[in-house]
Design an enzyme around this catalytic site. Structure first.
Site, PDB file in Angstrom:
ATOM      1  CG  ASN A 172      29.810  34.741  27.208  1.00  0.00           C
ATOM      2  OD1 ASN A 172      30.912  34.327  27.557  1.00  0.00           O
ATOM      3  ND2 ASN A 172      28.998  35.395  28.019  1.00  0.00           N
ATOM      4  CG  HIS A 200      30.348  26.815  27.379  1.00  0.00           C
ATOM      5  ND1 HIS A 200      30.015  27.994  28.002  1.00  0.00           N
ATOM      6  CD2 HIS A 200      31.705  26.805  27.298  1.00  0.00           C
ATOM      7  CE1 HIS A 200      31.117  28.669  28.284  1.00  0.00           C
ATOM      8  NE2 HIS A 200      32.154  27.980  27.860  1.00  0.00           N
ATOM      9  CD  GLU A 222      37.913  31.659  23.085  1.00  0.00           C
ATOM     10  OE1 GLU A 222      37.181  32.641  22.826  1.00  0.00           O
ATOM     11  OE2 GLU A 222      37.576  30.728  23.850  1.00  0.00           O
ATOM     12  CE  LYS A 231      33.466  36.265  32.759  1.00  0.00           C
ATOM     13  NZ  LYS A 231      32.678  35.514  31.765  1.00  0.00           N
ATOM     14  CD  GLU A 281      29.681  37.599  31.233  1.00  0.00           C
ATOM     15  OE1 GLU A 281      30.872  37.311  31.399  1.00  0.00           O
ATOM     16  OE2 GLU A 281      28.833  36.826  30.768  1.00  0.00           O
ATOM     17  NE  ARG A 325      34.631  39.692  31.235  1.00  0.00           N
ATOM     18  CZ  ARG A 325      35.640  39.649  32.066  1.00  0.00           C
ATOM     19  NH1 ARG A 325      35.758  40.573  32.992  1.00  0.00           N
ATOM     20  NH2 ARG A 325      36.535  38.698  32.003  1.00  0.00           N
ATOM     21  CE  LYS A 362      38.525  38.592  28.440  1.00  0.00           C
ATOM     22  NZ  LYS A 362      38.569  37.201  28.787  1.00  0.00           N
ATOM     23  CG  HIS A 391      32.154  30.992  24.482  1.00  0.00           C
ATOM     24  ND1 HIS A 391      32.656  31.650  23.385  1.00  0.00           N
ATOM     25  CD2 HIS A 391      33.226  30.651  25.237  1.00  0.00           C
ATOM     26  CE1 HIS A 391      33.980  31.726  23.491  1.00  0.00           C
ATOM     27  NE2 HIS A 391      34.350  31.116  24.600  1.00  0.00           N
ATOM     28  NE  ARG A 439      37.011  37.042  54.492  1.00  0.00           N
ATOM     29  CZ  ARG A 439      37.597  36.990  55.677  1.00  0.00           C
ATOM     30  NH1 ARG A 439      38.730  37.633  55.886  1.00  0.00           N
ATOM     31  NH2 ARG A 439      37.034  36.308  56.645  1.00  0.00           N
ATOM     32  CG  HIS A 480      37.198  26.657  25.403  1.00  0.00           C
ATOM     33  ND1 HIS A 480      35.965  26.618  26.025  1.00  0.00           N
ATOM     34  CD2 HIS A 480      37.440  27.956  25.096  1.00  0.00           C
ATOM     35  CE1 HIS A 480      35.484  27.857  26.090  1.00  0.00           C
ATOM     36  NE2 HIS A 480      36.360  28.678  25.541  1.00  0.00           N
TER      37      HIS A 480
HETATM   38  P1  NAD Z   1      44.806  24.326  28.854  1.00  0.00           P
HETATM   39  O1  NAD Z   1      45.287  25.252  29.888  1.00  0.00           O
HETATM   40  O2  NAD Z   1      43.924  23.214  29.263  1.00  0.00           O
HETATM   41  O3  NAD Z   1      46.070  23.746  28.084  1.00  0.00           O
HETATM   42  C1  NAD Z   1      45.867  22.824  27.052  1.00  0.00           C
HETATM   43  C2  NAD Z   1      47.004  21.820  26.976  1.00  0.00           C
HETATM   44  O4  NAD Z   1      48.159  22.442  26.452  1.00  0.00           O
HETATM   45  C3  NAD Z   1      47.380  21.250  28.325  1.00  0.00           C
HETATM   46  O5  NAD Z   1      47.606  19.881  28.174  1.00  0.00           O
HETATM   47  C4  NAD Z   1      48.679  21.973  28.669  1.00  0.00           C
HETATM   48  O6  NAD Z   1      49.512  21.174  29.483  1.00  0.00           O
HETATM   49  C5  NAD Z   1      49.276  22.197  27.310  1.00  0.00           C
HETATM   50  N1  NAD Z   1      50.139  23.369  27.164  1.00  0.00           N
HETATM   51  C6  NAD Z   1      49.953  24.611  27.669  1.00  0.00           C
HETATM   52  N2  NAD Z   1      50.910  25.418  27.243  1.00  0.00           N
HETATM   53  C7  NAD Z   1      51.740  24.695  26.461  1.00  0.00           C
HETATM   54  C8  NAD Z   1      52.905  24.991  25.719  1.00  0.00           C
HETATM   55  N3  NAD Z   1      53.402  26.224  25.666  1.00  0.00           N
HETATM   56  N4  NAD Z   1      53.494  23.985  25.041  1.00  0.00           N
HETATM   57  C9  NAD Z   1      52.975  22.740  25.054  1.00  0.00           C
HETATM   58  N5  NAD Z   1      51.866  22.410  25.716  1.00  0.00           N
HETATM   59  C10 NAD Z   1      51.253  23.368  26.416  1.00  0.00           C
HETATM   60  O7  NAD Z   1      44.026  25.031  27.674  1.00  0.00           O
HETATM   61  P2  NAD Z   1      43.732  26.511  27.202  1.00  0.00           P
HETATM   62  O8  NAD Z   1      43.094  26.313  25.903  1.00  0.00           O
HETATM   63  O9  NAD Z   1      44.879  27.414  27.330  1.00  0.00           O
HETATM   64  O10 NAD Z   1      42.652  27.036  28.266  1.00  0.00           O
HETATM   65  C11 NAD Z   1      41.369  26.494  28.347  1.00  0.00           C
HETATM   66  C12 NAD Z   1      40.751  26.943  29.655  1.00  0.00           C
HETATM   67  O11 NAD Z   1      40.657  28.359  29.681  1.00  0.00           O
HETATM   68  C13 NAD Z   1      39.362  26.401  29.881  1.00  0.00           C
HETATM   69  O12 NAD Z   1      39.306  25.856  31.184  1.00  0.00           O
HETATM   70  C14 NAD Z   1      38.470  27.628  29.801  1.00  0.00           C
HETATM   71  O13 NAD Z   1      37.341  27.544  30.641  1.00  0.00           O
HETATM   72  C15 NAD Z   1      39.394  28.707  30.253  1.00  0.00           C
HETATM   73  N6  NAD Z   1      39.027  30.049  29.778  1.00  0.00           N
HETATM   74  C16 NAD Z   1      38.946  31.026  30.693  1.00  0.00           C
HETATM   75  C17 NAD Z   1      38.631  32.315  30.310  1.00  0.00           C
HETATM   76  C18 NAD Z   1      38.600  33.415  31.324  1.00  0.00           C
HETATM   77  O14 NAD Z   1      38.200  34.528  30.992  1.00  0.00           O
HETATM   78  N7  NAD Z   1      39.030  33.162  32.534  1.00  0.00           N
HETATM   79  C19 NAD Z   1      38.384  32.600  28.961  1.00  0.00           C
HETATM   80  C20 NAD Z   1      38.484  31.573  28.030  1.00  0.00           C
HETATM   81  C21 NAD Z   1      38.806  30.299  28.461  1.00  0.00           C
HETATM   82 ZN    ZN Z   2      36.311  30.740  25.238  1.00  0.00          ZN
END
Ligand code: NAD
Ligand code: ZN
Length: 364
Positions: free
Chosen positions: A244, A251, A184, A142, A236, A240, A226, A247, A121, A264
């Site tokens: 979006n 999405h 972003e 999140k 949210e 918050r 943020k 988005h 938990r 993304h």
């Molecule tokens: P990701 O984590 O999918 O990484 C993208 C690619 O880059 C992957 O292939 C990874 O292996 C590679 N990579 C990562 N770091 C690297 C580095 N330093 N050098 C070389 N390659 C590297 O993508 P992202 O864009 O970081 O994250 C997208 C995700 O974040 C989505 O799932 C989205 O839903 C989530 N997200 C969450 C929130 C939140 O508030 N929790 C907000 C925005 C997005």
């Molecule tokens: Zn986003």
């Protein structure tokens, strides 16, 4: 090294950002109020291959550390991978005071955060983000995995103990990921800081310009924006949702192109243009959308990505969004740059904006 403090009702924690920030992780862990009993690193396997030894060298020798590797990127956010992580955590006999370390981009961070949120938990975790996008995802608590029927549908709010954001990791990002993550930053500027938007448009002329101290400045400003929003509304129920911006439509682009195919942020960039047109339509937003779009195009953003799909398909996905109800779709729009608001859009309104968007695209 710079620090931004994130304050929420549940936790106050630092984001330590800068080149070499990962060197702070050992000291941070050893100085935690409740010193962790052991460490469990959940690492994106591709990130580990490039930067794993850097993190390994900085973790305290005095704490037993297990490493668990997950598939690169979005495919980590699945039920099977989630289950494998929890199995490994149980096998490692983690207790309530064990510390999870998330090492990778937003996908690995979301997964590892959700593992930490669910194990017994909730146990503590630290984010060690490695992408530009993660300036957004690692802050705010999140966490989620995807369900075959929807992205981020299964998750929890769980704030990290700290975010250790070493910008040296960003150098190995591909152009596609750089562009995606920077969308972003542009979003944060559009919803909260017109000066930042101006600076960005002046400084970044192509994706190669997204680097160095200007990038660090943008990331820090994005995190400040943020965290100010998260402070006001952790779960949210109000402001918050401004995060979006771009988005809802974005999405839908991601869903229809197949998750992981369109990055993304690329989808969000297209969604922001749609939201700007919607703001013009609903609220006479005065903003030069055309030159903004031209600028995004120069940096190779696929600004027309959404127009590859029919309106009916886009609308069907948008009404499945967590924020939709009835036939209307909840959108974040702008009164002006830095002044977002939330409104519900009807199918007819969306269709008109969609037609206008397609007409504009055909002239770009
Ligand atoms: P990701 O984590 O999918 O990484 C993208 C690619 O880059 C992957 O292939 C990874 O292996 C590679 N990579 C990562 N770091 C690297 C580095 N330093 N050098 C070389 N390659 C590297 O993508 P992202 O864009 O970081 O994250 C997208 C995700 O974040 C989505 O799932 C989205 O839903 C989530 N997200 C969450 C929130 C939140 O508030 N929790 C907000 C925005 C997005
Ligand atoms: Zn986003």
């Amino acid at each position: 090294m710079n620090r931004v403090t994130v304050e929420t009702a549940h936790k106050t924690y630092p984001v330590i950002i800068g080149k070499g920030a990962v060197q702070e992780i050992g000291r941070f862990i050893l100085q935690m109020k409740k010193k962790p009993t052991r460490l469990f690193v959940i690492a994106d396997e591709a990130v580990y291959a490039i930067h794993g030894s850097t993190l390994r060298n900085e973790l305290p020798d005095s704490l037993q550390t297990d490493w668990h590797f997950v598939p690169a990127g979005e495919s980590a956010k699945s039920f099977p991978v989630f289950e494998q992580c929890l199995t490994a955590m149980l096998e490692a006999a983690l207790d309530r005071h064990s510390l999870v370390v998330a090492f990778g981009g937003g996908a690995c961070g979301d997964l590892a955060g959700f593992c930490a949120a669910s194990y017994m938990r909730g146990i503590p975790f630290i984010q060690v983000p490695t992408t530009i996008l993660a300036h957004d995802s690692a802050v705010g608590g999140k966490t989620a995995i995807n369900h075959p029927l929807g992205k981020n549908m299964i998750g929890a709010f769980h704030q990290p103990e700290a975010v250790i954001y070493d910008t040296a990791f960003l150098k190995s990002l591909t152009e596609k990921e750089t562009r995606s993550g920077f969308a972003e930053v542009i979003k944060h500027a559009l919803i909260a800081d017109s000066k930042l938007l101006e600076d960005i448009q002046q400084t970044i002329k192509n994706v190669g310009d997204i680097k160095g101290s200007f990038l660090e400045h943008c990331l820090q400003r994005g995190i400040e924006i943020k965290s100010a929003i998260v402070k006001e509304d952790e779960k949210e129920t109000g402001v918050r949702a401004f995060l979006n911006f771009g988005h809802t439509y974005g999405h839908a682009v991601e869903a229809l192109s197949g998750y992981g195919k369109t990055a993304h942020g690329e989808a969000v960039a297209c969604g922001m243009i749609f939201a700007l047109y919607a703001s013009e339509f609903k609220n006479n937003l005065s903003f030069d959308i055309r030159s903004f779009t031209e600028w995004l195009k120069k940096a190779d953003y696929h600004v027309e990505a959404g127009t590859a799909f029919s309106f009916d398909d886009m609308y069907a996905v948008m009404t499945r969004d967590k924020k939709a109800y009835g036939g209307t779709v909840r959108f974040v729009l702008l009164n002006k740059v830095g002044e977002p608001y939330i409104t519900d859009m009807t199918k007819e309104e969306l269709q008109k904006i969609d037609e206008h968007f397609r007409r504009e695209v055909s002239q770009w």
